[in-house]
Design a protein around this motif. Structure first.
Motif, mmCIF file in Angstrom:
data_model
loop_
_atom_site.group_PDB
_atom_site.id
_atom_site.type_symbol
_atom_site.label_atom_id
_atom_site.label_comp_id
_atom_site.label_asym_id
_atom_site.label_seq_id
_atom_site.Cartn_x
_atom_site.Cartn_y
_atom_site.Cartn_z
ATOM 1 N N THR A 177 -10.192 -8.057 5.847
ATOM 2 C CA THR A 177 -10.360 -9.189 4.936
ATOM 3 C C THR A 177 -9.631 -10.423 5.452
ATOM 4 O O THR A 177 -10.155 -11.549 5.396
ATOM 5 C CB THR A 177 -9.844 -8.842 3.529
ATOM 6 O OG1 THR A 177 -10.522 -7.682 3.052
ATOM 7 C CG2 THR A 177 -10.078 -9.982 2.552
ATOM 8 N N GLN A 178 -8.426 -10.229 5.961
ATOM 9 C CA GLN A 178 -7.652 -11.361 6.478
ATOM 10 C C GLN A 178 -8.288 -11.981 7.703
ATOM 11 O O GLN A 178 -8.234 -13.202 7.900
ATOM 12 C CB GLN A 178 -6.211 -10.926 6.779
ATOM 13 C CG GLN A 178 -5.418 -10.519 5.556
ATOM 14 C CD GLN A 178 -5.559 -11.506 4.412
ATOM 15 O OE1 GLN A 178 -5.202 -12.674 4.538
ATOM 16 N NE2 GLN A 178 -6.113 -11.045 3.289
ATOM 17 N N TYR A 216 -7.538 -4.414 4.148
ATOM 18 C CA TYR A 216 -6.809 -5.677 4.012
ATOM 19 C C TYR A 216 -6.854 -6.473 5.319
ATOM 20 O O TYR A 216 -7.118 -7.685 5.310
ATOM 21 C CB TYR A 216 -5.351 -5.410 3.623
ATOM 22 C CG TYR A 216 -4.496 -6.646 3.692
ATOM 23 C CD1 TYR A 216 -4.547 -7.597 2.682
ATOM 24 C CD2 TYR A 216 -3.671 -6.896 4.790
ATOM 25 C CE1 TYR A 216 -3.802 -8.759 2.754
ATOM 26 C CE2 TYR A 216 -2.916 -8.046 4.862
ATOM 27 C CZ TYR A 216 -2.977 -8.979 3.846
ATOM 28 O OH TYR A 216 -2.243 -10.131 3.929
ATOM 29 N N SER A 265 -13.358 -5.835 1.229
ATOM 30 C CA SER A 265 -12.412 -5.366 0.221
ATOM 31 C C SER A 265 -12.489 -3.853 0.078
ATOM 32 O O SER A 265 -11.494 -3.197 -0.255
ATOM 33 C CB SER A 265 -12.707 -6.018 -1.128
ATOM 34 O OG SER A 265 -13.955 -5.561 -1.631
ATOM 35 N N SER A 310 -0.161 -9.797 7.532
ATOM 36 C CA SER A 310 -0.862 -8.826 8.377
ATOM 37 C C SER A 310 0.106 -8.143 9.334
ATOM 38 O O SER A 310 0.021 -6.924 9.551
ATOM 39 C CB SER A 310 -1.969 -9.526 9.168
ATOM 40 O OG SER A 310 -2.950 -10.062 8.311
ATOM 41 N N ASP A 329 -3.178 -7.240 -2.755
ATOM 42 C CA ASP A 329 -3.177 -8.119 -1.587
ATOM 43 C C ASP A 329 -1.750 -8.315 -1.083
ATOM 44 O O ASP A 329 -0.881 -8.787 -1.813
ATOM 45 C CB ASP A 329 -3.798 -9.474 -1.962
ATOM 46 C CG ASP A 329 -4.072 -10.340 -0.734
ATOM 47 O OD1 ASP A 329 -3.174 -10.455 0.115
ATOM 48 O OD2 ASP A 329 -5.172 -10.895 -0.631
ATOM 49 N N GLN A 330 -1.522 -7.976 0.165
ATOM 50 C CA GLN A 330 -0.186 -8.065 0.751
ATOM 51 C C GLN A 330 0.382 -9.472 0.666
ATOM 52 O O GLN A 330 1.594 -9.659 0.502
ATOM 53 C CB GLN A 330 -0.235 -7.608 2.217
ATOM 54 C CG GLN A 330 1.091 -7.650 2.951
ATOM 55 C CD GLN A 330 2.064 -6.592 2.472
ATOM 56 O OE1 GLN A 330 1.655 -5.569 1.950
ATOM 57 N NE2 GLN A 330 3.348 -6.840 2.664
ATOM 58 N N TYR A 356 0.799 -1.222 0.000
ATOM 59 C CA TYR A 356 0.000 0.000 0.000
ATOM 60 C C TYR A 356 0.837 1.281 0.000
ATOM 61 O O TYR A 356 0.280 2.381 0.031
ATOM 62 C CB TYR A 356 -0.967 -0.047 1.199
ATOM 63 C CG TYR A 356 -1.676 -1.374 1.231
ATOM 64 C CD1 TYR A 356 -2.512 -1.756 0.178
ATOM 65 C CD2 TYR A 356 -1.443 -2.301 2.242
ATOM 66 C CE1 TYR A 356 -3.119 -3.002 0.151
ATOM 67 C CE2 TYR A 356 -2.051 -3.549 2.229
ATOM 68 C CZ TYR A 356 -2.883 -3.892 1.181
ATOM 69 O OH TYR A 356 -3.472 -5.127 1.146
ATOM 70 N N SER A 359 -4.904 -0.488 3.834
ATOM 71 C CA SER A 359 -4.310 -1.460 4.764
ATOM 72 C C SER A 359 -5.329 -1.937 5.798
ATOM 73 O O SER A 359 -5.325 -3.108 6.189
ATOM 74 C CB SER A 359 -3.082 -0.860 5.457
ATOM 75 O OG SER A 359 -3.429 0.257 6.249
#
Length: 497
Positions: free
Chosen positions: A129-130, A126, A414, A352, A251-252, A107, A123
């Motif tokens: 989402t995780q 994200y 998302s 994360s 996506d990280q 990001y 972030s």
């Protein structure tokens, strides 16, 4: 039932082996935070590719996809067909971009385009989402153990979650990628063996599975109609394309792997390898679900009454593993399921933690932390995210279909981040203000699409309720942000002229 000792031995030896292997990276001499986050940028392409594949698979694929195919048809396989398109976009645009930026965070690029708010917003989306992803996976991991030993599902979720937290928080990305590579191989081997046993257990041989599947329309990819209210072929394809573009683009989990390769060429190889491998393997999982349907059509007396409901579809495969496999193979299959889930959870925990360190701690709390501080934050962040995902998983036990719940949550959380990224990448004239307005409008649209079906009943002729399928939330949210920012940019630039 009493599980044969050989199955218990296989399962527990595998679990302990993975745990100790992952933790062993913690004791590596001269280890730096770059090793923890991107493996010192020296990991081989094949291992990174297997890790990308294992991240895609998880126990969502191993259990929910067969359950989905058992309950209905191959409509959800259309999701996999979108992956090669998204992979092409990744190697064409995303991999070169992130390799040139040289930041551990996916990001950071958004900050260079639109300022700190964009990086923080993306972030946070994200991380949410995780949490949803890890919670779903932990729940699906608990199902076979519940069938296996009769242990309480909540207890299994807690014990499994803590086990993964230990090696993921200590071992870093190197532990994640190398254990993913091992677990990917075990996963494929277990699934192939299981399908072979089902096929050759049929009285008339493997062809009987095809025959029964065709009779019940099990190989259908869904309706080809243009309806936006149902899970048609086109709705799932478009949903899959947007979700996978988001996976590869913002996506990280994936961006960190691009950065872990030695060169850009190696990163591209790993992306193609991991994404290409998932398509046939996901097909394998759908075939397992159809084969199970055929198997229990032929042997209905082998399926207990409490599993003959729609709500029990996710439990069919675990039940067969426990009751339908020869002695010695049950332990391998249970290990395969745990391999799938553990690899994805460990990936999410590591990524994360990296996001929390780079996008929040270093930015807002300690601008110049020492290496010791970095390690503390990374470890603590992984532990906290792991514990929170256990809480989400315990809540997940109340849903009917884990796959549908995950897809709906991933669309909501998302937050249309892909739209913001595409806006920054493809529309160079868009500035902070236009992007911020686009995000606000996108969030309002996502909230409308997500919440109105829950709180507003269907009206006889007109309703403020969202009429579209839930999977289209990410599609509409992404397009809203992109188009709003793009049109505002042109409008404001015209006024300036």
């Amino acid at each position: 039932m009493q599980l044969p000792i050989i199955d218990l031995v296989i399962f527990f030896v595998y679990m302990l082996g993975i745990l100790f292997f992952g933790v062993s990276f913690y004791f590596k001499k001269g280890r730096t935070t770059a090793d923890y986050m991107v493996g010192g940028r020296k990991l081989p392409a094949w291992a990174i590719g297997m890790s990308i594949f294992a991240t895609f698979v998880s126990s969502i694929s191993f259990l929910a996809l067969p359950g989905n195919a058992y309950l209905s048809n191959w409509n959800s396989f259309v999701f996999s067909l979108s992956i090669p398109i998204a992979a092409w976009a990744a190697v064409k645009f995303f991999v070169p971009l992130y390799r040139s930026v040289k930041s551990e965070s996916a990001y950071y690029y958004l900050e260079t385009r639109f300022g700190p708010w964009a990086r923080t917003y993306a972030s946070i989306c994200y991380l949410l989402t995780q949490l949803a992803r890890m919670g779903t996976i932990l729940y699906l991991l608990a199902l076979p153990m519940n069938a296996l030993l009769g242990w309480d599902i909540a207890t299994i979720i807690i014990v499994t979650g803590i086990s993964v937290i230990i090696y993921a928080s200590m071992g870093g990305i190197e532990a994640v990628i190398w254990t993913d590579a091992i677990q990917g191989i075990v996963l494929i081997l277990g699934a192939v063996i299981c399908l072979g046993i089902i096929l050759f257990s049929m009285p008339e041989g493997p062809a009987q599975v095809i025959e029964i599947g065709q009779q019940h329309d099990k190989f259908s990819l869904g309706s080809y109609g243009l309806s936006l209210t149902e899970a048609t072929f086109w709705v799932i394809l478009i949903y899959g394309l947007f979700i996978n573009l988001q996976n590869f683009g913002v996506d990280q989990n994936y961006v960190q792997r691009y950065m872990s390769a030695k060169t850009e060429k190696e990163a591209i190889k790993s992306t193609w390898f991991g994404s290409s491998l998932y398509v046939p393997v996901s097909l394998l999982f759908f075939f397992i679900g159809t084969a199970l349907f055929a198997y229990y059509q032929v042997f209905p007396e082998l399926l207990p009454a409490d599993l003959q409901t729609k709500e029990a579809a996710d439990k069919i495969f675990p039940y067969f593993i426990v009751n339908g496999l020869p002695k010695g193979l049950t332990g391998l299959l249970i290990a395969s399921i745990f391999a799938a889930g553990m690899s994805t959870i460990s990936t999410s925990l590591n990524s994360s933690a990296t996001v929390i360190l780079t996008d929040h701690y270093k930015k807002y709390i300690n601008l110049n932390p020492s290496s010791k501080d970095n390690f503390k934050v990374l470890t603590l962040a992984a532990i906290v995210m792991g514990l929170m995902s256990i809480g989400v998983s315990l809540a997940m036990t109340e849903v009917k279909s884990a796959l549908d719940a995950w897809w709906a949550l991933s669309s909501v959380f998302s937050g249309g981040v892909l739209g913001l990224f595409l806006l920054g990448y493809f529309s160079k004239n868009v500035q902070q203000l236009e992007a911020a307005i686009g995000v606000v409008v996108g969030i309002l649209v996502i909230a409308w699409m997500s919440l109105t079906p829950i709180f507003i009943p269907e009206g006889p002729w007109f309703s403020f309720r969202n009429p579209m399928h839930a999977n289209l939330t990410i599609v509409v949210g992404t397009l809203t942000i992109f188009l709003t920012g793009f049109l505002l940019s042109h409008l404001l630039n015209k006024k300036k002229i």
